[in-house]
Structure formats: C-alpha cells, structure tokens
Motif scaffolding. Structure first.
Motif, PDB file in Angstrom:
ATOM      1  N   ASN A 142     -10.108   2.227   3.816  1.00 48.36           N
ATOM      2  CA  ASN A 142     -11.104   2.570   2.804  1.00 48.36           C
ATOM      3  C   ASN A 142     -11.276   1.469   1.772  1.00 48.36           C
ATOM      4  N   ALA A 143     -10.194   0.750   1.443  1.00 49.95           N
ATOM      5  CA  ALA A 143     -10.309  -0.336   0.464  1.00 49.95           C
ATOM      6  C   ALA A 143     -11.247  -1.428   0.975  1.00 49.95           C
ATOM      7  N   ALA A 159      -5.635  -1.566  -4.726  1.00 52.60           N
ATOM      8  CA  ALA A 159      -5.812  -1.844  -3.296  1.00 52.60           C
ATOM      9  C   ALA A 159      -6.948  -2.828  -3.072  1.00 52.60           C
ATOM     10  N   MET A 160      -8.040  -2.681  -3.825  1.00 56.31           N
ATOM     11  CA  MET A 160      -9.157  -3.628  -3.679  1.00 56.31           C
ATOM     12  C   MET A 160      -8.777  -5.008  -4.187  1.00 56.31           C
ATOM     13  N   GLU A 190      -6.752  -6.621  -1.395  1.00 53.81           N
ATOM     14  CA  GLU A 190      -7.573  -7.077  -0.276  1.00 53.81           C
ATOM     15  C   GLU A 190      -8.391  -8.307  -0.643  1.00 53.81           C
ATOM     16  N   LEU A 213       0.828  -1.213   0.000  1.00 54.76           N
ATOM     17  CA  LEU A 213       0.000   0.000   0.000  1.00 54.76           C
ATOM     18  C   LEU A 213       0.863   1.265   0.000  1.00 54.76           C
ATOM     19  N   PRO A 265     -12.987   5.957  -6.692  1.00 57.89           N
ATOM     20  CA  PRO A 265     -13.063   4.517  -6.424  1.00 57.89           C
ATOM     21  C   PRO A 265     -14.206   3.823  -7.163  1.00 57.89           C
ATOM     22  N   TYR A 268      -7.024   2.748  -5.939  1.00 62.63           N
ATOM     23  CA  TYR A 268      -8.092   1.979  -5.293  1.00 62.63           C
ATOM     24  C   TYR A 268      -8.381   0.680  -6.039  1.00 62.63           C
ATOM     25  N   TYR A 269      -8.220   0.696  -7.349  1.00 57.74           N
ATOM     26  CA  TYR A 269      -8.362  -0.541  -8.127  1.00 57.74           C
ATOM     27  C   TYR A 269      -7.394  -1.612  -7.616  1.00 57.74           C
ATOM     28  N   LEU A 282      -5.797   4.187   3.189  1.00 60.65           N
ATOM     29  CA  LEU A 282      -6.064   3.378   2.001  1.00 60.65           C
ATOM     30  C   LEU A 282      -6.471   1.959   2.382  1.00 60.65           C
ATOM     31  N   TYR A 283      -5.801   1.373   3.371  1.00 58.01           N
ATOM     32  CA  TYR A 283      -6.149   0.018   3.823  1.00 58.01           C
ATOM     33  C   TYR A 283      -7.581  -0.025   4.360  1.00 58.01           C
TER      34      TYR A 283
END
Length: 376
Positions: free
Chosen positions: A188-189, A48-49, A52, A20, A125, A45-46, A185-186
């Motif tokens: 919100n993802a 990061a998701m 996850e 991240l 996002p 965000y693409y 970011l962690y």
C-alpha cells in the motif's frame, strides 16, 4: 554467496521488512488508547512512504514526529469513525440476529459499509500527506477511493484478511497479523506514493524538495499541504494562481536542479568508491598473482637444485663405485701375479733341492764304496 552481503538487494529487502514490522508494532502500541488509532495509522503510512522514497533518517523518530503533528485532528476523526463503526456494527448485528430482514435496507447497509471502509482506508494515509479539514478529509478520501476503486478494494481486503484468518487460528494470530500486515503496508505504501505524487502535481504543480540545503533528508518532507480550500473570490484566485504558477515553476526548476546536482554528486562518489574498490581488488589480485608466481619459481628452482644435487651425488656414487671396482681389480691382479711368482719360485727351489739331494746321495754312495774297498 553474494545475496548474503549486507548491501545486496535481498538483505536490503529483509531490512525493509524488519522496519515495516517495527512500524506495525509501534502502530499497535500507540492505538491501544483506541481514540489515537487514526494518528497511529497516519504516522505508520507517513514513515512507510518515507522509507520507500529513501528519505527516512530513523523509523521511530519519523513515526513519532508524524504522530505528534497529526494527533489533535486525527483524534477527533478517530472518534467520529468509532461512532460510525458502532452504528454499522449494531445494524449488522440486527441483520445476523434476524431482526432486520428487509433486503433493500440490507443492500443499502452493505453499500454504505463498503463506502465507509474505502473512505477510512484512504483518509488516514491522505492526512499524512495533505492538510485538510475534517469534513473535507472524508470527502477527498471517498473521491480518491472511487477513482482507484479496484486497487483500494484490494487494499481493504488485504487489511481485513489477517483479522479473519486470525479468528480461525487464535494460537498464531499475532504472527499472522504481523506478517500479513507488514506485506500489506509495503504494497500500500508504494501505491499511495505513486498516486499522491500524481495528485500533488495535478493540484499544486510542484514537487516538494525532500532534501535540506546540506543534502540531508528533510524531516518536514511529507508536511501536510493545503488541499481543496477556496477562501478567495474567483478574480483573486486567478491572480493567485498565476503568481503561484510562476513561483511554482521557479521553485520546481530550482528543486530539480538541486536534485540533479545532488544525484550527480552521489553518482560521482559512487563511481569513485567503485573505482577505488576495483583498484584495490586489482592490486590484491596482482599481488596474489605475483606471489604465486614467485612461489612457483622458488619451488621450481628448489626442485631443480634438488635434482642437480641428486644427479651430482649419483655421479659421485658411480665414480666411487668405479674406483672401488678398479682398486679391487688391481688388487686381484696383483694377488694373481704374486701367486704365480710364488709358484714359480717354489718350483725352482724344489728342483734345486732335489739336485742337491741327489749330489749328496751320490757322494754318500761313493764314500760307502771307498770304505768297503778299504775294509777288504
């Protein structure tokens, strides 16, 4: 110390944070032209998701895949956002300068500023997940933000917090922005993954299969979808919805069955690996136990042999001492007997010498008497 193993939860979490952080650095670098910040945020965000969800094959590869895919649309949206930001910024400068003092106008400006911040926070996002037109992107983001208002306000505050803190700590601004933006970011993802999945199921009735037929993660797993468009009439729409529902249910069942099969295969492989590792560990433990036992037995045998040898040596020494003592006693007894014999022989010799001396004396006396008589 199991938490330091490469596959422990702690080390996996640290690896995720490192990915991240790298995403934030890529986003910052790609946002330097300013008008490309929308595409950079969407790509961030693409990726990061995908991380996850466990579907990313590479952070840099996934980032630039989304960056290129959404560059055109997000560039135009970035320009619109920058114009609106300039408008709100100019008005807030008038408020702080004392030129604009009307409380109603200031209140409306504050409300619209918050709504705009919520819209921008949710728009990029959503563009990483759904396909929509420019105006619909603003509308959908605003509706999504109002529905999830408390959580979105918290996300906006977390995004703005590092900028405010850095203003008062210029020396450590880069570290503050990097660390807080990584945690933001962690957090919100995870939020966007859950809410987008619910929204996708409610809108389209199907879940996109994130895997290729060969079992590898698909690069197009987060390909934007057609969101909120109505091009046909109501009758055509009803017919299309029925057909799409049937196709969606079939594809959903097929996707679920494929996912179940893949999960079962993965579970089998994991169980095999775990059993193999457990068997190896058991064999190692058994080998070590047998080796320890053998070593103990050998040590005990060697100790017993040493003891027996020592005992035999001690017995030999005792026997040797006894024999030496017996020999000494015999010698002493023999010496005593010899001494006694010598004494007795000496006594006999002295007596016989005395007798012979007496006889000789008598003979000499007699001779002297006879000689004296003859002289007369």
């Amino acid at each position: 110390m199991g938490f330091l193993r490469y596959d422990s939860d702690f080390m996996l979490f640290l690896g995720r944070l490192a990915d991240l952080m790298w995403l934030n650095i890529l986003c910052f670098v790609c946002s330097l032209p300013i008008i490309t910040f929308g595409a950079a945020v969407s790509a961030k965000y693409y990726t990061a998701m995908k991380l996850e969800r466990g579907e990313a094959t590479g952070v840099t590869k996934a980032f630039f895949h989304s960056f290129k895919q959404n560059l055109a649309q997000n560039t135009w949206l970035s320009i619109i956002v920058l114009i609106i930001v300039f408008f709100f910024g100019w008005n807030w400068l008038l408020v702080y300068g004392g030129t604009l003092t009307n409380t109603i106008v200031v209140g409306l400006l504050a409300i619209f500023t918050v709504m705009f911040a919520i819209t921008v926070f949710c728009m990029f996002p959503m563009l990483a997940r759904f396909e929509t037109k420019n105006f619909a992107a603003f509308r959908n983001a605003l509706v999504f933000g109002i529905v999830h208002l408390p959580r979105v306000v918290l996300g906006v505050a977390m995004a703005v917090a590092p900028l405010i803190i850095s203003y008062y700590n210029i020396k450590w601004a880069w570290l503050i922005c990097l660390s807080i933006s990584t945690l933001t970011l962690y957090y919100n993802a995870i939020f966007f993954i859950k809410k987008f999945q619910i929204l996708e199921e409610q809108t389209f009735g199907e879940v996109q299969n994130p895997y290729n037929p060969d079992g590898t993660p698909a690069d197009e797993e987060l390909k934007p979808l057609d969101f909120g468009e109505e091009d046909a009439s109501e009758e055509d729409g009803a017919e299309k919805t029925e057909s799409t529902d049937d196709a969606a249910s079939e594809s959903e069942e097929a996707a679920k069955s494929e996912i179940k099969d893949k999960k079962a295969e993965a579970a089998k492989k994991d169980n095999k690996d775990k059993n193999a590792e457990a068997a190896k560990k058991d064999n190692k433990n058994k080998k070590t136990d047998t080796e320890n036992r053998d070593n103990k037995d050998k040590k005990s045998e060697s100790e017993n042999e040493d003891k027996s040898e020592k005992a035999a040596e001690s017995v030999k020494e005792v026997k040797a001492e006894k024999t030496e003592n017996a020999v000494k006693n015999n010698k002493n007894s023999n010496n005593g007997n010899n001494r006694n014999n010598k004494k007795s022989s000496n006594k006999g010799r002295s007596k016989s010498g005395k007798k012979s001396n007496a006889g000789a004396n008598n003979k000499n006396g007699n001779k002297k008497v006879s000689e004296g008589g003859g002289n007369k």
